[in-house]
Design a protein around this motif. Structure first.
Motif, PDB file in Angstrom:
ATOM      1  N   THR A  40       0.854  -1.256  -0.006  1.00  8.98           N
ATOM      2  CA  THR A  40      -0.162  -0.049  -0.002  1.00  8.98           C
ATOM      3  C   THR A  40       0.871   1.383   0.000  1.00  8.98           C
ATOM      4  O   THR A  40       1.749   1.390   0.972  1.00  8.98           O
ATOM      5  N   THR A  49      -9.240   3.328   4.027  1.00  7.62           N
ATOM      6  CA  THR A  49      -9.044   2.896   2.856  1.00  7.62           C
ATOM      7  C   THR A  49      -7.706   1.822   2.969  1.00  7.62           C
ATOM      8  O   THR A  49      -7.704   0.637   2.616  1.00  7.62           O
ATOM      9  N   GLN A  50      -6.439   2.391   3.671  1.00  4.79           N
ATOM     10  CA  GLN A  50      -5.254   1.617   3.622  1.00  4.79           C
ATOM     11  C   GLN A  50      -5.516   0.250   4.443  1.00  4.79           C
ATOM     12  O   GLN A  50      -5.020  -0.759   4.179  1.00  4.79           O
ATOM     13  N   PHE A  53      -7.850  -2.110   2.660  1.00 10.79           N
ATOM     14  CA  PHE A  53      -7.079  -3.045   1.577  1.00 10.79           C
ATOM     15  C   PHE A  53      -6.205  -4.170   2.680  1.00 10.79           C
ATOM     16  O   PHE A  53      -6.113  -5.036   1.872  1.00 10.79           O
ATOM     17  N   VAL A  96      -1.515  -0.780  -4.221  1.00 13.55           N
ATOM     18  CA  VAL A  96      -2.596   0.195  -3.878  1.00 13.55           C
ATOM     19  C   VAL A  96      -1.945   1.591  -3.765  1.00 13.55           C
ATOM     20  O   VAL A  96      -1.025   1.815  -2.887  1.00 13.55           O
ATOM     21  N   PHE A 116      -4.289  -0.643  -8.066  1.00 11.06           N
ATOM     22  CA  PHE A 116      -5.569  -0.203  -7.142  1.00 11.06           C
ATOM     23  C   PHE A 116      -5.485   1.056  -6.851  1.00 11.06           C
ATOM     24  O   PHE A 116      -4.727   1.541  -5.894  1.00 11.06           O
ATOM     25  N   GLY A 118      -6.456   3.949  -4.612  1.00 10.27           N
ATOM     26  CA  GLY A 118      -7.084   4.370  -3.355  1.00 10.27           C
ATOM     27  C   GLY A 118      -7.415   5.775  -3.099  1.00 10.27           C
ATOM     28  O   GLY A 118      -7.608   6.199  -1.960  1.00 10.27           O
ATOM     29  N   THR A 127     -12.950   2.224  -4.890  1.00 11.16           N
ATOM     30  CA  THR A 127     -13.575   1.207  -4.071  1.00 11.16           C
ATOM     31  C   THR A 127     -14.621   1.809  -3.002  1.00 11.16           C
ATOM     32  O   THR A 127     -15.221   1.392  -2.399  1.00 11.16           O
ATOM     33  N   ARG A 278     -13.148  -4.650  -1.640  1.00  5.47           N
ATOM     34  CA  ARG A 278     -11.726  -4.653  -1.907  1.00  5.47           C
ATOM     35  C   ARG A 278     -11.202  -6.101  -2.049  1.00  5.47           C
ATOM     36  O   ARG A 278     -10.314  -6.399  -2.802  1.00  5.47           O
ATOM     37  N   ILE A 282      -9.558  -7.147  -5.587  1.00  5.84           N
ATOM     38  CA  ILE A 282      -8.213  -7.763  -5.667  1.00  5.84           C
ATOM     39  C   ILE A 282      -8.380  -9.165  -6.513  1.00  5.84           C
ATOM     40  O   ILE A 282      -7.680  -9.452  -7.325  1.00  5.84           O
TER      41      ILE A 282
END
Ligand code: NCD
Length: 292
Positions: A40, A49-50, A53, A96, A116, A118, A127, A278, A282
């Motif tokens: 990430t 979000t972090q 994920f 991400v 991805f 973020g 997402t 997520r 993925i």
């Protein structure tokens, strides 16, 4: 390019496929990617979000790596492309990225591993849009005809911009509400008192103080009374309607503290659903089913 960069380039069918897979995960589906590693790369702050994920990766058997921006070579002037290319060379299977720049991923075209998004600047947060749609679908069982008011700091919100585009394509009716200085006039305006009476979803947005060039010109108390969700407004909401907010929330500004966990609020459910969407994104990307 592989991964999930923006929902704008996905068809409605692909978007629904991701959400359906997320619902399968919520109902117990197991997929195992043991041995894979993802990183990430967050150039802007993030809690939900972090770590959502990272939870999604752990649920899929993927080892998450965190990138420590402050201790990285970014401060030696390394570009985003060179940083991502480095992780690709190290053997990472996906990245991400959250970045301050709109559409930062344009410069990452040569990267082969899935990327991805973020969140990019004030542009998009795919997402988040997916988890918002999943929450709405669980509530109403459909998208067509659902009325959504995006309320607050529209101009600086990538959530508002991303949501409005996809929600319109899904046949939802989108309105914006909030101070004129933050209205970007991309959807019809609705007064918040009319929105609470007529809309199915009140999608609140955080006042993005860190992106403002000028002061708000209004006190926090006045903002809450004019444009915020108060318990009094909650009492006038349409039957079966819900409140959403991507969080973090500014308690006492766009939302009264008691409203955060009131019966109409789906704010914590949105976060839970975020892990499942997520996982779905993925899974589809690692299977080669999401590409641009
Ligand atoms: C949003 C973001 O960062 O765009 N938060 C999130 O990802 N849940 C919204 C915000 O920061 O206001």
């Amino acid at each position: 390019m592989k991964g999930l960069l923006t929902l704008k380039s996905l068809s409605i069918d692909q978007i629904k496929q991701i959400i359906n897979l997320a619902i399968d995960f919520k109902n117990g589906l197991k997929v195992d990617f043991t041995g894979k590693k993802m990183v990430t790369l967050f150039y802007e702050n993030s809690t939900r979000t972090q770590y959502s994920f990272q939870m999604a990766m752990l649920n899929l058997g993927i080892t998450p790596l965190s990138f420590n921006l402050a201790g990285s070579s970014v401060y030696k002037g390394e570009t985003l492309y060179d940083t991502v290319r480095t992780f690709e060379s190290l053997g990472v299977d996906g990245v991400v990225i959250r970045h301050t720049q709109d559409v930062y991923y344009k410069e990452l075209d040569p990267i082969q591993i899935p990327i991805f998004n973020g969140g990019d600047g004030t542009s998009d947060h795919p997402t988040q849009t997916l988890l918002d749609l999943m929450t709405i679908y669980e509530e109403f069982g459909r998208y067509e005809g659902i009325k959504v008011a995006l309320v607050g700091d529209i101009a600086h919100s990538r959530v508002a911009h991303g949501n409005a585009e996809v929600m319109k394509r899904l046949g939802m009716e989108i309105f914006v509400s909030g101070p004129e200085q933050y209205n970007d006039h991309t959807c019809p305006y609705i007064d918040l008192d009319d929105a609470v009476k007529t809309c199915d979803v009140i999608n609140l947005l955080r006042v993005q103080f860190e992106r403002h060039k000028e002061d708000m010109n209004i006190t926090k108390e006045e903002y809450l009374q004019k444009y915020g969700m108060t318990t009094e407004r909650v009492s006038r909401m349409k039957k079966n309607s819900i409140i959403m907010h991507p969080a973090p929330v500014n308690r006492g500004i766009e939302i009264e503290s008691d409203v955060v966990e009131c019966e109409r609020s789906r704010i914590y459910k949105q976060m839970t659903n975020g892990v499942f969407v997520r996982m779905a994104a993925i899974t589809m990307a690692l299977r080669g089913e999401l590409r641009y």
